[in-house]
Design a protein around this motif. Structure first.
Motif, short mmCIF file in Angstrom:
data_model
loop_
_atom_site.label_atom_id
_atom_site.label_comp_id
_atom_site.label_asym_id
_atom_site.label_seq_id
_atom_site.Cartn_x
_atom_site.Cartn_y
_atom_site.Cartn_z
N SER A 146 49.90 42.30 44.96
CA SER A 146 49.00 43.44 44.82
C SER A 146 47.63 42.90 44.42
O SER A 146 47.50 42.27 43.37
CB SER A 146 49.53 44.40 43.75
N PRO A 147 46.61 43.12 45.25
CA PRO A 147 45.27 42.60 44.90
C PRO A 147 44.75 43.30 43.64
O PRO A 147 45.02 44.49 43.44
CB PRO A 147 44.42 42.98 46.11
N SER A 148 44.01 42.57 42.83
CA SER A 148 43.55 43.13 41.55
C SER A 148 42.62 44.32 41.74
O SER A 148 42.43 45.11 40.83
CB SER A 148 42.85 42.04 40.74
N GLU A 149 42.03 44.47 42.93
CA GLU A 149 41.09 45.57 43.14
C GLU A 149 41.81 46.89 43.37
O GLU A 149 41.24 47.95 43.14
CB GLU A 149 40.21 45.32 44.38
N LEU A 150 43.02 46.82 43.90
CA LEU A 150 43.72 48.04 44.29
C LEU A 150 44.59 48.54 43.15
O LEU A 150 45.23 47.76 42.46
CB LEU A 150 44.59 47.79 45.54
N MET A 151 44.59 49.85 42.97
CA MET A 151 45.38 50.44 41.89
C MET A 151 46.76 50.75 42.45
O MET A 151 47.00 51.81 43.03
CB MET A 151 44.69 51.70 41.37
N MET A 152 47.64 49.77 42.34
CA MET A 152 48.99 49.92 42.90
C MET A 152 49.96 49.14 42.02
O MET A 152 49.54 48.31 41.22
CB MET A 152 49.01 49.40 44.34
N ALA B 258 30.25 56.43 39.59
CA ALA B 258 29.90 55.70 38.36
C ALA B 258 31.02 54.74 37.96
O ALA B 258 30.76 53.67 37.41
CB ALA B 258 29.62 56.69 37.23
N ARG B 259 32.25 55.13 38.25
CA ARG B 259 33.36 54.21 37.94
C ARG B 259 33.23 52.94 38.77
O ARG B 259 33.42 51.83 38.26
CB ARG B 259 34.71 54.89 38.21
N SER B 260 32.92 53.09 40.05
CA SER B 260 32.78 51.92 40.92
C SER B 260 31.55 51.11 40.56
O SER B 260 31.56 49.88 40.61
CB SER B 260 32.67 52.36 42.39
N ALA B 261 30.48 51.82 40.20
CA ALA B 261 29.19 51.15 40.03
C ALA B 261 29.10 50.37 38.72
O ALA B 261 28.75 49.19 38.72
CB ALA B 261 28.06 52.17 40.09
N CYS B 309 26.99 52.16 45.55
CA CYS B 309 27.49 51.99 44.18
C CYS B 309 27.34 50.55 43.71
O CYS B 309 27.34 50.27 42.52
CB CYS B 309 28.95 52.42 44.08
N GLY B 310 27.27 49.61 44.67
CA GLY B 310 27.10 48.21 44.29
C GLY B 310 28.38 47.51 43.88
O GLY B 310 28.35 46.33 43.49
N ALA B 311 29.53 48.18 43.97
CA ALA B 311 30.79 47.55 43.54
C ALA B 311 31.08 46.30 44.38
O ALA B 311 31.64 45.32 43.87
CB ALA B 311 31.95 48.53 43.64
N CYS B 312 30.67 46.31 45.65
CA CYS B 312 30.95 45.15 46.50
C CYS B 312 30.19 43.92 46.02
O CYS B 312 30.66 42.80 46.15
CB CYS B 312 30.65 45.47 47.97
N MET B 313 28.99 44.16 45.45
CA MET B 313 28.24 43.03 44.90
C MET B 313 28.92 42.48 43.66
O MET B 313 29.03 41.27 43.48
CB MET B 313 26.83 43.48 44.51
N ASN B 314 29.37 43.40 42.81
CA ASN B 314 29.96 42.96 41.54
C ASN B 314 31.24 42.16 41.75
O ASN B 314 31.56 41.28 40.96
CB ASN B 314 30.26 44.18 40.65
N SER B 360 37.58 40.94 49.09
CA SER B 360 37.61 41.71 47.85
C SER B 360 36.69 42.93 47.94
O SER B 360 36.99 44.00 47.41
CB SER B 360 37.20 40.80 46.68
N CYS B 361 35.56 42.77 48.64
CA CYS B 361 34.59 43.87 48.77
C CYS B 361 35.22 45.08 49.45
O CYS B 361 35.03 46.22 49.01
CB CYS B 361 33.36 43.41 49.56
N SER B 362 35.98 44.84 50.51
CA SER B 362 36.59 45.96 51.24
C SER B 362 37.57 46.69 50.34
O SER B 362 37.78 47.90 50.49
CB SER B 362 37.30 45.45 52.50
N ASN B 363 38.19 45.97 49.42
CA ASN B 363 39.16 46.59 48.52
C ASN B 363 38.54 47.39 47.38
O ASN B 363 39.15 48.32 46.88
CB ASN B 363 40.08 45.53 47.90
N VAL B 364 37.36 47.00 46.92
CA VAL B 364 36.74 47.78 45.84
C VAL B 364 35.92 48.94 46.39
O VAL B 364 35.63 49.89 45.67
CB VAL B 364 35.81 46.96 44.90
N CYS B 365 35.55 48.86 47.65
CA CYS B 365 34.65 49.88 48.21
C CYS B 365 35.26 51.28 48.07
O CYS B 365 36.35 51.55 48.57
CB CYS B 365 34.38 49.59 49.70
#
Lengths: 251, 466
Positions: A146-152, B258-261, B309-314, B360-365
């Motif tokens: 589970s990737p750390s970015e995804l909430m799963m 705001a949560r993402s940003a 939101c800039g989450a992809c940068m972070n 990782s960017c695609s996953n936080v977006c």
């Protein structure tokens, strides 16, 4: 059940022991394995640099070479992911490819999902601390964990399969799945950045107290290994199949 | 203004020379990623929210012309003047026209990446209008005559000591006083003066609601609210992709934004603007500036779902270790690396390669843009337009050939394995593989193919003997 062994080009040249461990592991589990000699690169470096023609030709070649097998198995998450997740950009209309696609597996996936492995062919005792390296494509495209970015809910194939090994102590680095900075040709397009990323990643693995960085993708291990050797560090990169066959750090 | 001639590999190599600063930059931004994770984890419906946000945006983009027309009609009903700008230049001329008609001398601006994209500040300054950025981070980079290095945290590349030094010079604060509260109060007092003496306020737009004709601006400092409440003229500049259909959809986005940003449950201020206050004027400038071209491109239209939101940068391990100034386009990081090449492949092509494709960017977006895949798709265009360095292209063409001729490929591999070990280290030291501190892997005597052939032969021999 006939398995076509897919050995990515750089593993063939630089990590033959990883390929051999994969072959031996599959055979010792009773699989009939064949290594088609006419295989070459899957085309990922071409695709990732925008050479669609080259990527397309490579995808067709791969399909032609491997379509005759019941399963295709390789010890690299990234190359498998290129075949199963990105060939559609190039040869989606190829029915032979569409038939082949669901039969292509990364080795750990194959052991767990197809063979339903519950114990290793021979008991393995590996009394060492290992830090798990999640390689990006195995992680985020093949869902190795589970990737750390995804909430799963948490899962990790590598941690799961190492439960079959006696004596091993499994550790996780801080930032559990940050990229090591290899990135294919990225590592030579931006060597300063790639190396800096690798140095940071190695430091996180070292901080766990582990003796080995264990992963399922030789490319990341090659990149980190190069930095480790350059700096004369004692931590060692190790492909997980080498542990599972009981070869351990012998090679 | 941003130096749009920088090439990512060289700029990053330069940035990394100060490893301590680079490590600080990486940690400071990673901390924001961790805050985002902590917030996202608290919502059991997080992934469902992302899915909804993606679908609302995808639907809106599929009927964007209708929603834009609906938005315009409803805004006009509210008494707002709506302007359409085909490109950056037209946007700047429209804004200047509004200001010039009222003899505006000073404009206070809240955060707007669109006006950075359009180069509004220098345009207005050339026409004799003073522009004051009022977001604290934006103000800092404005005083330094820099571009923002991040779209949400414009001054994230600076340490408090550097800001103290700047404020001492520009605002007359005590030398060497690095206390963030002290510095913030000094900026606040200075900005108050500007708010009180400005003739007009300009804001960006986070969301424009077709159903109501209203726009929503999210800030943490309340600067947009002051900037629109004190002066009589409010201009809101928005990219045409900012539309959402209905007010009921807004909550999906404000919960994610705001949560993402920045890892906060919500922005401190979420302000809804529907009409000018009594005696004032409200204008909305809807800007295309290349967005329609992206909308018409099947590989890249998804990038228009972005809510900035800039989450992809972070989360980006490359951005964190290279800073916003290593990217040639005004928007850095993963989203900038698809928007930049979409705008101008020749100028911003190097950005598409500034990526290890970790995903990782695609996953936080929060709107699930396939960011890392878009960068690879841009590389296709770069290859087709012959923009790769000549040596690299030759290498790829050789690789393309060898891939189709395994015997030659294997011979090449064998030569490499035999030759590399005998090359003196002094020659390999400067190669792209080694020059930053990475040894070449040990070269095995035999490839797997050779070992496999031997093994097969041995097996046959054994069977023959039996």
């Amino acid at each position: 059940m006939k398995i076509g062994l897919f050995i990515p080009c750089f593993i063939n040249e630089l990590f033959p022991h990883v390929a051999m461990a994969t072959l031996e592991l599959l055979e010792s589990l009773g699989c009939e394995v064949e290594f088609p000699m006419e295989q070459s690169c899957c085309g990922q470096p071409l695709a990732n640099n925008g050479d669609s023609k080259g990527a397309c030709d490579a995808a067709r070649r791969f399909t032609n070479v491997f379509q005759r097998y019941d399963y295709v198995v390789a010890p690299s998450g990234s190359c498998v992911s290129h075949v199963t997740h990105h060939y559609d950009w190039y040869i989606a209309e190829d029915t032979a490819y569409q038939q082949l696609k669901p039969k292509v597996y990364e080795i750990i996936e194959f052991l767990q999902d197809v063979l339903k492995l519950e114990k290793l062919p021979k008991p393995v005792y590996f009394p060492h601390k290992v830090s798990i390296h999640q390689s990006c494509h195995g992680l985020r495209e093949l869902h190795h964990a589970s990737p750390s970015e995804l909430m799963m809910p948490y899962h990790s194939r590598l941690e799961e399969i190492l439960k079959l090994v006696d004596g091993v102590e499994v550790l996780l680095p801080e930032r559990r799945d940050e990229c090591c900075g290899f990135g294919g040709t990225f590592c030579v397009d931006e060597p300063e950045l790639s190396t800096a990323m690798g140095e940071d990643r190695i430091a996180q693995h070292e901080a766990t107290g582990a003796e080995y960085i264990v992963g399922a993708d030789p490319s990341c291990l090659m990149h980190m290994g190069g930095i480790i050797r350059h700096q004369g560090k004692s931590i060692r990169p190790l492909h997980i199949v080498e542990i599972l066959t009981g070869r351990g750090a012998g090679t | 203004m941003k130096d749009d001639s920088v090439k990512h590999p060289q700029a990053t190599a330069e940035f990394l020379k100060d490893r301590a600063q680079a490590k600080w930059h990486d940690s400071a931004i990673w901390w924001v990623r961790q805050k985002r994770d902590a917030q996202a984890k608290q919502l059991p419906e997080w992934e469902e929210l992302r899915r909804l946000a993606r679908e609302i945006k995808a639907h809106t983009l599929s009927q964007l012309d209708d929603y834009l027309a609906q938005f315009e009609a409803n805004a006009q009903k509210n008494g707002v003047t709506v302007h359409w700008a085909a490109d950056a230049d037209e946007h700047n001329r429209i804004v200047h026209g509004i200001l010039a008609a009222k003899q505006v001398k000073k404009l206070v601006k809240s955060k707007s990446m669109l006006t950075e994209e359009c180069g509004l500040n220098p345009y207005l300054e050339q026409h004799g209008i003073e522009v004051v950025d009022t977001d604290l981070g934006e103000r800092i980079v404005q005083l330094r005559h820099e571009a923002p290095s991040h779209i949400v945290m414009p001054a994230i590349h600076l340490k408090k000591e550097q800001i103290s030094e700047l404020f001492h010079k520009e605002l007359g604060t005590e030398a060497g006083n690095n206390d963030p509260t002290y510095l913030t109060h000094a900026a606040r007092a200075n900005l108050r003066e500007h708010f009180l003496t400005a003739d007009a306020g300009l804001t960006g737009v986070n969301f424009a609601i077709a159903e109501t004709g209203g726009v929503v601006v999210c800030t943490n400092e309340g600067n947009a609210d002051l900037g629109t409440s004190l002066p009589p003229i409010h201009i809101a500049s928005m990219g045409l992709e900012k539309i959402i259909p209905k007010l009921e959809h807004l909550g999906v986005f404000t919960r994610l934004l705001a949560r993402s940003a920045i890892g906060s449950p919500v922005t401190t201020y979420t302000s809804h603007f529907h009409q000018a206050r009594p005696g004032g004027e409200m204008h909305i400038v809807i800007v295309d500036n290349g967005r329609s071209d992206i909308l018409g491109n099947e590989d890249f239209y998804q990038s228009l779902r972005c809510i900035r939101c800039g989450a992809c940068m972070n989360t980006c391990p490359v951005y964190r270790r290279s800073s916003g100034f290593s990217y040639s386009y005004i928007i850095p990081g993963p989203i900038g690396s698809t928007l930049g090449p979409s705008r101008d492949m020749k100028k911003h092509g190097s950005m598409a390669f500034a990526c290890s494709t970790c995903g990782s960017c695609s996953n936080v977006c929060p709107v699930k843009i396939n960011l890392h895949e878009q960068l690879v798709l841009h590389r296709k265009k770069a290859f087709e337009q012959n923009l790769l360095p000549a040596g690299k292209k030759m290498g790829l063409l050789a690789m393309r050939f060898l891939t189709q001729h395994p015997a030659l490929f294997d011979l090449g591999g064998k030569v490499m394995r035999k030759v590399v070990p005998i090359i003196p280290e002094s020659l390999t030291r400067h190669s792209a593989w080694s020059r930053a501190g990475r040894d070449v892997p040990p070269m095995p005597a035999q490839s797997f193919k050779e070992l496999y052939q031997q093994r097969s032969q041995n097996k046959k021999d054994k069977e023959g003997q039996q």
